[in-house]
Design a protein around this motif. Structure first.
Motif, PDB file in Angstrom:
ATOM      1  N   GLY A  23       0.809  -1.212   0.000  1.00 61.08           N
ATOM      2  CA  GLY A  23       0.000   0.000   0.000  1.00 61.08           C
ATOM      3  C   GLY A  23       0.843   1.263   0.000  1.00 61.08           C
ATOM      4  N   CYS A  24       1.819   1.331   0.922  1.00 59.01           N
ATOM      5  CA  CYS A  24       2.600   2.566   1.063  1.00 59.01           C
ATOM      6  C   CYS A  24       4.099   2.366   0.861  1.00 59.01           C
ATOM      7  CB  CYS A  24       2.349   3.183   2.435  1.00 59.01           C
ATOM      8  SG  CYS A  24       2.981   2.199   3.815  1.00 59.01           S
ATOM      9  N   GLY A  25       4.552   1.115   0.776  1.00 56.09           N
ATOM     10  CA  GLY A  25       5.969   0.843   0.541  1.00 56.09           C
ATOM     11  C   GLY A  25       6.829   0.752   1.785  1.00 56.09           C
ATOM     12  N   SER A  26       6.223   0.899   2.978  1.00 59.47           N
ATOM     13  CA  SER A  26       7.035   0.815   4.200  1.00 59.47           C
ATOM     14  C   SER A  26       7.535  -0.612   4.393  1.00 59.47           C
ATOM     15  CB  SER A  26       6.233   1.267   5.427  1.00 59.47           C
ATOM     16  OG  SER A  26       5.437   0.211   5.928  1.00 59.47           O
ATOM     17  N   GLY A  27       8.585  -0.762   5.179  1.00 67.14           N
ATOM     18  CA  GLY A  27       9.166  -2.072   5.436  1.00 67.14           C
ATOM     19  C   GLY A  27       8.639  -2.714   6.705  1.00 67.14           C
ATOM     20  N   GLU A  28       7.495  -2.258   7.187  1.00 70.35           N
ATOM     21  CA  GLU A  28       6.948  -2.777   8.437  1.00 70.35           C
ATOM     22  C   GLU A  28       5.623  -3.486   8.185  1.00 70.35           C
ATOM     23  OE1 GLU A  28       6.836   0.280  11.381  1.00 70.35           O
ATOM     24  OE2 GLU A  28       8.927   0.783  11.091  1.00 70.35           O
ATOM     25  N   CYS A  29       5.657  -4.605   7.478  1.00 67.78           N
ATOM     26  CA  CYS A  29       4.439  -5.349   7.155  1.00 67.78           C
ATOM     27  C   CYS A  29       3.978  -6.171   8.351  1.00 67.78           C
ATOM     28  CB  CYS A  29       4.673  -6.272   5.962  1.00 67.78           C
ATOM     29  SG  CYS A  29       5.018  -5.359   4.462  1.00 67.78           S
ATOM     30  N   SER A  30       2.699  -6.071   8.651  1.00 65.60           N
ATOM     31  CA  SER A  30       2.129  -6.806   9.772  1.00 65.60           C
ATOM     32  C   SER A  30       1.029  -7.768   9.340  1.00 65.60           C
ATOM     33  CB  SER A  30       1.540  -5.825  10.790  1.00 65.60           C
ATOM     34  OG  SER A  30       2.532  -4.954  11.255  1.00 65.60           O
ATOM     35  N   PHE A  31       0.599  -7.668   8.085  1.00 66.57           N
ATOM     36  CA  PHE A  31      -0.468  -8.524   7.578  1.00 66.57           C
ATOM     37  C   PHE A  31      -0.045  -9.099   6.232  1.00 66.57           C
ATOM     38  CE2 PHE A  31      -2.456  -5.646  10.473  1.00 66.57           C
ATOM     39  CZ  PHE A  31      -3.378  -6.419  11.139  1.00 66.57           C
ATOM     40  N   ARG A  32      -0.461 -10.349   6.002  1.00 65.39           N
ATOM     41  CA  ARG A  32      -0.058 -11.038   4.783  1.00 65.39           C
ATOM     42  C   ARG A  32      -1.202 -11.902   4.283  1.00 65.39           C
ATOM     43  NH1 ARG A  32       5.476 -13.826   3.268  1.00 65.39           N
ATOM     44  NH2 ARG A  32       4.961 -13.612   1.106  1.00 65.39           N
ATOM     45  N   CYS A  33      -1.300 -12.012   2.970  1.00 62.75           N
ATOM     46  CA  CYS A  33      -2.285 -12.906   2.373  1.00 62.75           C
ATOM     47  C   CYS A  33      -1.815 -14.347   2.605  1.00 62.75           C
ATOM     48  CB  CYS A  33      -2.418 -12.633   0.880  1.00 62.75           C
ATOM     49  SG  CYS A  33      -3.630 -13.703   0.095  1.00 62.75           S
ATOM     50  N   PRO A  34      -2.708 -15.212   3.094  1.00 65.66           N
ATOM     51  CA  PRO A  34      -2.308 -16.590   3.378  1.00 65.66           C
ATOM     52  C   PRO A  34      -2.165 -17.464   2.134  1.00 65.66           C
ATOM     53  CG  PRO A  34      -4.604 -16.295   3.917  1.00 65.66           C
ATOM     54  CD  PRO A  34      -4.070 -14.949   3.516  1.00 65.66           C
ATOM     55  N   SER A  35      -2.632 -16.993   0.992  1.00 75.68           N
ATOM     56  CA  SER A  35      -2.540 -17.780  -0.236  1.00 75.68           C
ATOM     57  C   SER A  35      -1.079 -17.897  -0.663  1.00 75.68           C
ATOM     58  CB  SER A  35      -3.352 -17.103  -1.342  1.00 75.68           C
ATOM     59  OG  SER A  35      -3.150 -17.763  -2.563  1.00 75.68           O
ATOM     60  N   ARG A  36      -0.619 -19.127  -0.898  1.00 78.38           N
ATOM     61  CA  ARG A  36       0.788 -19.353  -1.261  1.00 78.38           C
ATOM     62  C   ARG A  36       1.165 -18.701  -2.592  1.00 78.38           C
ATOM     63  NH1 ARG A  36       4.090 -22.437   1.736  1.00 78.38           N
ATOM     64  NH2 ARG A  36       3.104 -23.745   3.275  1.00 78.38           N
ATOM     65  N   GLY A  37       0.236 -18.594  -3.492  1.00 76.81           N
ATOM     66  CA  GLY A  37       0.534 -18.012  -4.800  1.00 76.81           C
ATOM     67  C   GLY A  37       0.497 -16.497  -4.810  1.00 76.81           C
ATOM     68  N   CYS A  38       0.146 -15.900  -3.692  1.00 76.27           N
ATOM     69  CA  CYS A  38      -0.005 -14.445  -3.624  1.00 76.27           C
ATOM     70  C   CYS A  38       1.125 -13.853  -2.779  1.00 76.27           C
ATOM     71  CB  CYS A  38      -1.363 -14.125  -2.992  1.00 76.27           C
ATOM     72  SG  CYS A  38      -1.788 -12.391  -3.044  1.00 76.27           S
ATOM     73  N   ASN A  39       1.530 -12.663  -3.098  1.00 75.58           N
ATOM     74  CA  ASN A  39       2.595 -11.998  -2.355  1.00 75.58           C
ATOM     75  C   ASN A  39       2.118 -10.618  -1.927  1.00 75.58           C
ATOM     76  OD1 ASN A  39       5.075 -11.486  -1.208  1.00 75.58           O
ATOM     77  ND2 ASN A  39       6.002 -10.821  -3.111  1.00 75.58           N
ATOM     78  N   PHE A  40       0.963 -10.561  -1.269  1.00 72.50           N
ATOM     79  CA  PHE A  40       0.370  -9.296  -0.851  1.00 72.50           C
ATOM     80  C   PHE A  40       0.597  -9.111   0.641  1.00 72.50           C
ATOM     81  CE2 PHE A  40      -3.186  -6.549   0.446  1.00 72.50           C
ATOM     82  CZ  PHE A  40      -3.018  -5.494  -0.439  1.00 72.50           C
ATOM     83  N   ASP A  41       1.336  -8.072   1.007  1.00 71.17           N
ATOM     84  CA  ASP A  41       1.645  -7.748   2.395  1.00 71.17           C
ATOM     85  C   ASP A  41       1.299  -6.283   2.629  1.00 71.17           C
ATOM     86  OD1 ASP A  41       3.073 -10.278   2.593  1.00 71.17           O
ATOM     87  OD2 ASP A  41       4.696  -9.276   1.520  1.00 71.17           O
ATOM     88  N   ILE A  42       0.771  -5.974   3.816  1.00 73.92           N
ATOM     89  CA  ILE A  42       0.512  -4.572   4.144  1.00 73.92           C
ATOM     90  C   ILE A  42       0.871  -4.282   5.597  1.00 73.92           C
ATOM     91  CG2 ILE A  42      -1.259  -4.125   2.399  1.00 73.92           C
ATOM     92  CD1 ILE A  42      -3.384  -4.491   4.540  1.00 73.92           C
ATOM     93  N   CYS A  43       1.088  -3.011   5.870  1.00 73.52           N
ATOM     94  CA  CYS A  43       1.410  -2.555   7.219  1.00 73.52           C
ATOM     95  C   CYS A  43       0.113  -2.322   8.005  1.00 73.52           C
ATOM     96  CB  CYS A  43       2.239  -1.274   7.163  1.00 73.52           C
ATOM     97  SG  CYS A  43       1.356   0.152   6.493  1.00 73.52           S
ATOM     98  N   THR A  44       0.259  -2.049   9.278  1.00 75.38           N
ATOM     99  CA  THR A  44      -0.895  -1.828  10.146  1.00 75.38           C
ATOM    100  C   THR A  44      -1.709  -0.618   9.691  1.00 75.38           C
ATOM    101  OG1 THR A  44       0.323  -2.802  11.978  1.00 75.38           O
ATOM    102  CG2 THR A  44      -1.584  -1.468  12.554  1.00 75.38           C
ATOM    103  N   ASN A  45      -1.036   0.457   9.279  1.00 77.45           N
ATOM    104  CA  ASN A  45      -1.750   1.658   8.850  1.00 77.45           C
ATOM    105  C   ASN A  45      -2.594   1.395   7.613  1.00 77.45           C
ATOM    106  OD1 ASN A  45      -0.658   3.188  10.928  1.00 77.45           O
ATOM    107  ND2 ASN A  45       1.062   3.882   9.694  1.00 77.45           N
ATOM    108  N   CYS A  46      -2.032   0.698   6.633  1.00 78.85           N
ATOM    109  CA  CYS A  46      -2.779   0.401   5.412  1.00 78.85           C
ATOM    110  C   CYS A  46      -3.910  -0.597   5.695  1.00 78.85           C
ATOM    111  CB  CYS A  46      -1.853  -0.121   4.315  1.00 78.85           C
ATOM    112  SG  CYS A  46      -0.809   1.188   3.624  1.00 78.85           S
TER     113      CYS A  46
END
Length: 116
Positions: free
Chosen positions: A83-106
């Motif tokens: 979402g914002c490019g920060s290096g502090e990801c706290s959430f991740r998509c559980p799908s193995r084929g997906c690489n979607f990570d986001i921070c707490t703010n996003c």
């Protein structure tokens, strides 16, 4: 409240160098202030003063595959928020084929219905 009580108990254990609350307040003011905040919040929760609805986790779906994002207790090392490019990801998509990570703010923005 139970987690806060456990935290306070651990902070007061002599094995980690905090023999008493007075010592803690004198030697480490930051920890002393944190203990005070925890106690204050515990009392407010016990008294029903805290609106817990704002803290309840809303299901946020992955922007890529639609899967429900899963929280991680620690930041994901080497991952950047989609979402914002920060290096502090706290959430991740559980799908193995997906690489979607986001921070707490996003995550909060998505939970509130705002776009990334």
């Amino acid at each position: 409240v139970k987690d806060a009580r456990v935290t306070l108990l651990l902070l007061s254990r002599p094995e980690i160098g905090l023999a008493s609350e007075a010592d803690m307040m004198r030697e480490t003011p930051v920890i002393g202030k944190t203990v005070g905040r925890i106690r204050n919040l515990m009392q407010r929760i016990t008294n029903g003063e805290v609106d817990k609805s704002k803290v309840e986790s809303k299901a946020v779906k992955c922007n890529t595959c639609g899967g429900k994002l899963s929280p991680f207790p620690d930041n994901l090392y080497g991952h950047f928020c989609d979402g914002c490019g920060s290096g502090e990801c706290s959430f991740r998509c559980p799908s193995r084929g997906c690489n979607f990570d986001i921070c707490t703010n996003c995550h909060q923005r998505l939970a509130d219905g705002s776009p990334l």
